[in-house]
Design a protein around this motif. Structure first.
Motif, PDB file in Angstrom:
ATOM      1  N   ARG A 195      -6.087   5.935  -5.215  1.00 29.51           N
ATOM      2  CA  ARG A 195      -5.920   4.968  -4.122  1.00 29.51           C
ATOM      3  C   ARG A 195      -7.444   4.979  -4.337  1.00 29.51           C
ATOM      4  O   ARG A 195      -7.793   3.647  -3.943  1.00 29.51           O
ATOM      5  CB  ARG A 195      -4.672   4.716  -3.019  1.00 29.51           C
ATOM      6  N   HIS A 243      -1.535  10.575  -5.153  1.00 25.10           N
ATOM      7  CA  HIS A 243      -1.305   9.083  -5.237  1.00 25.10           C
ATOM      8  C   HIS A 243      -2.753   8.575  -4.151  1.00 25.10           C
ATOM      9  O   HIS A 243      -3.118   7.032  -4.706  1.00 25.10           O
ATOM     10  CB  HIS A 243       0.022   8.477  -4.346  1.00 25.10           C
ATOM     11  N   TRP A 244      -3.106   8.345  -3.149  1.00 26.85           N
ATOM     12  CA  TRP A 244      -3.731   8.430  -2.059  1.00 26.85           C
ATOM     13  C   TRP A 244      -5.118   8.521  -2.957  1.00 26.85           C
ATOM     14  O   TRP A 244      -6.119   7.700  -2.377  1.00 26.85           O
ATOM     15  CB  TRP A 244      -4.397   8.781  -0.733  1.00 26.85           C
ATOM     16  N   GLY A 296       0.974  -1.116  -0.012  1.00 21.28           N
ATOM     17  CA  GLY A 296       0.018   0.089   0.182  1.00 21.28           C
ATOM     18  C   GLY A 296       0.767   1.009  -0.330  1.00 21.28           C
ATOM     19  O   GLY A 296       0.181   2.129  -0.408  1.00 21.28           O
TER      20      GLY A 296
END
Length: 163
Positions: free
Chosen positions: A119, A115-116, A94
């Motif tokens: 995700r 990035h998150w 992760g």
């Protein structure tokens, strides 16, 4: 799992009802971080990036994913981290690839936020104009985010559990 979870602020002792957020797994199922019922919430004084994420297993496919640590703003000004039952994270799963390889000991906060958000399922995250001396806006379909790039104590957000 309960629809609402009772939470008591450790600062002012007010009682709140928290509704756990659901996030989409890659398999399409909704993933909800299971609340640790009876465990006390803790006040966040300083935000640490790694502590802002928990590992939760999807009940439908068994895949482990990293999701935001549930938080609640109390009207007394305290930001509360809510206890959840999370699975131990496999080493490095992760994390951004560069962080796993050790090539980037300190990521740019905006790059990490992008990035998150990706995700979490938000695609085509775009940067907006700077919002003050140390904040950067991000937008994507269904989300607006503000990334605070300066390190400072956590304060009460715009959204509060109190009317």
């Amino acid at each position: 799992m309960p629809d609402r979870v009772p939470v008591r602020c450790p600062v002012c002792r007010r009682d709140h009802q928290y509704v756990p957020a659901a996030y989409p797994c890659r398999c399409g199922a909704a993933v909800v971080a299971p609340p640790a019922l009876g465990a006390p919430a803790r006040q966040l004084v300083h935000r640490v990036w790694e502590d802002s994420w928990i590992t939760v297993r999807c009940g439908a496919c068994g895949r482990q994913g990293r999701w935001p640590q549930p938080e609640l703003d109390c009207c007394c000004g305290a930001v509360l981290a809510l206890p959840v039952l999370s699975v131990p994270q496999a080493a490095g799963r992760g994390e951004p690839e560069a962080a796993r390889q050790g090539s980037s000991p300190a990521w740019d906060p905006v790059a990490l936020a992008v990035h998150w958000l990706e995700r979490l399922g938000h695609r085509e995250v775009r940067r907006m104009e700077r919002r003050g001396a140390s904040a950067v806006g991000l937008r994507a379909s269904g989300v607006l985010a503000e990334v605070e790039t300066a390190a400072r104590p956590v304060g009460a957000g715009r959204w509060s559990a109190c009317g």
